[in-house]
Enzyme design. Structure first.
Site, PDB file in Angstrom:
ATOM      1  N   MET A 104       0.872  -1.164   0.000  1.00  0.00           N
ATOM      2  CA  MET A 104       0.000   0.000   0.000  1.00  0.00           C
ATOM      3  C   MET A 104       0.913   1.219   0.000  1.00  0.00           C
ATOM      4  SD  MET A 104      -3.024   1.108  -0.312  1.00  0.00           S
ATOM      5  CE  MET A 104      -4.047  -0.330   0.065  1.00  0.00           C
ATOM      6  N   ASN A 163       2.291  -3.459  -9.299  1.00  0.00           N
ATOM      7  CA  ASN A 163       2.275  -2.482 -10.388  1.00  0.00           C
ATOM      8  C   ASN A 163       2.527  -3.141 -11.733  1.00  0.00           C
ATOM      9  OD1 ASN A 163       1.968  -0.501  -8.436  1.00  0.00           O
ATOM     10  ND2 ASN A 163       4.093   0.189  -8.531  1.00  0.00           N
ATOM     11  N   GLY A 220       0.242   9.052  -8.938  1.00  0.00           N
ATOM     12  CA  GLY A 220      -0.008   7.753  -8.332  1.00  0.00           C
ATOM     13  C   GLY A 220       0.708   6.631  -9.045  1.00  0.00           C
ATOM     14  N   ALA A 258       5.493   5.116 -11.031  1.00  0.00           N
ATOM     15  CA  ALA A 258       5.318   3.771 -11.603  1.00  0.00           C
ATOM     16  C   ALA A 258       5.786   3.678 -13.050  1.00  0.00           C
ATOM     17  CB  ALA A 258       3.858   3.353 -11.503  1.00  0.00           C
ATOM     18  N   ALA A 259       6.592   4.616 -13.492  1.00  0.00           N
ATOM     19  CA  ALA A 259       7.009   4.607 -14.903  1.00  0.00           C
ATOM     20  C   ALA A 259       7.784   3.341 -15.248  1.00  0.00           C
ATOM     21  CB  ALA A 259       7.838   5.848 -15.208  1.00  0.00           C
ATOM     22  N   GLY A 260       8.753   2.987 -14.409  1.00  0.00           N
ATOM     23  CA  GLY A 260       9.536   1.790 -14.681  1.00  0.00           C
ATOM     24  C   GLY A 260       8.692   0.532 -14.655  1.00  0.00           C
ATOM     25  N   ASP A 261       7.774   0.448 -13.705  1.00  0.00           N
ATOM     26  CA  ASP A 261       6.896  -0.718 -13.619  1.00  0.00           C
ATOM     27  C   ASP A 261       5.969  -0.800 -14.827  1.00  0.00           C
ATOM     28  OD1 ASP A 261       8.013  -1.387 -11.162  1.00  0.00           O
ATOM     29  OD2 ASP A 261       6.524  -0.238 -10.030  1.00  0.00           O
TER      30      ASP A 261
END
Length: 320
Positions: A29, A60, A306, A268-271
């Site tokens: 979380m 993610n 987010g 979360a760009a890499g994910d």
């Protein structure tokens, strides 16, 4: 069998019915605060906003792969608490198979404390919680999930022995194996690289893995060469706004420029890149097509706040 580098630009038919991805990894979380800048040691800053959103690299990447065209199964562990229930419900809402998502009776769900500054950069502290209960026995219990997949994706937010067990099982089963070595704390164990088809670090992780500076595409090419000499088959280094450096098979390193966007949050760009790339691999796309698709997905994600809420759909990427 494992996917080898395909001919650049090859027209490979997409079969979403067989585009199955298994993700082994963490679910957290995310507790996200936005502030003008990242605080210095001992400093207290006034934040602007706070949000609690589903995250964790495993979660993610599973959500990204699902939204971007794959059938996804998740192997991991959450706590028997409200956070765990919310994370599971979020995955199920994405039609992710959660049969192998276990519930700890002793540890709370993992959390990530994230600060995002006005430049869209972030600082993250992770408390593993139930993610620490993913063990080799967990992998063994759910080997059928790996067997049913085309592509298996792992990261380093679960214990190292469980990551190694997942990599070894996926290799033995003849799957295409993707490892996102994050968070990286040093060179990978020598035996791991032989188990991985695609090693995908960012620039900081590549520097940690190799001990080399990775600030430019040329430096990334040198780091990729070092990782290939150490045994990596294919290395893809993500460089944020500088794009992607790909060293695939015996080919010369190739640089893929990043799409230009106005970044809001890079969390979360890499994910998103990993999930999009894995989905494309499972659909047997050509590697240059898979990389560019994953780049477009990651570029869209940084225009939104987010972690999981920022991940785009396949339709959005196709329209971009």
């Amino acid at each position: 069998m494992s996917v080898s580098p395909q001919t650049k630009g090859a027209d490979v038919p997409v079969n979403q019915a067989s585009a199955r991805v298994a993700v082994v990894g963490s679910l957290n979380m995310d507790l996200v605060a936005r502030a003008p800048r990242l605080p210095q040691p001992g400093e207290t800053l006034a934040g602007r906003t706070f949000a609690q959103v589903p995250g964790g690299k495993g979660g993610n990447q599973a959500v990204a792969a699902a939204r971007l065209g794959a059938q996804v199964a998740m192997i991991g562990c959450v706590g028997g608490d409200a956070n765990g229930a919310q994370l599971r419900a979020g995955l199920e809402a994405e039609r992710i198979d959660c049969a192998a998502l276990e519930i700890s009776t002793s540890a709370p769900t993992g959390v990530a404390l994230i600060i995002v500054d006005d430049g869209s950069q972030n600082s993250i502290v992770i408390v593993a919680g139930s993610n620490g209960e993913v063990t080799p026995a967990t992998i063994a219990r759910h080997e059928a999930v790996l067997a049913a997949a085309e592509v298996v994706v792992c990261q380093l937010e679960t214990p190292p022995d469980s990551v190694h067990a997942a990599l070894a099982a996926a290799r033995r089963l003849g799957k295409t194996v993707v490892l996102n070595p994050a968070p990286a704390v040093g060179p990978l164990p020598a035996a791991w690289l032989a188990l991985v088809d695609y090693l995908i670090p960012n620039e900081l992780e590549a520097a940690t893995l190799t001990g080399l500076p990775v600030r430019t595409p040329d430096e990334a090419a040198a780091a990729a060469a070092a990782l290939r000499r150490a045994g990596a088959r294919n290395v893809i280094i993500t460089l944020g706004a500088q794009g992607v450096l790909a060293a695939l098979g015996d080919a010369a390193p190739a640089h893929f420029a990043a799409p230009r966007v106005a970044a809001v949050d890079t969390t979360a760009a890499g994910d998103t890149f990993i999930g999009g790339f894995a989905a494309q691999l499972a659909q047997r796309a050509a590697l240059d097509v898979a990389i560019r698709f994953a780049q477009r997905a990651a570029a869209l994600s940084v225009t939104r706040a987010g972690a999981q809420p920022s991940i785009p759909s396949r339709a959005e990427v196709d329209a971009s």
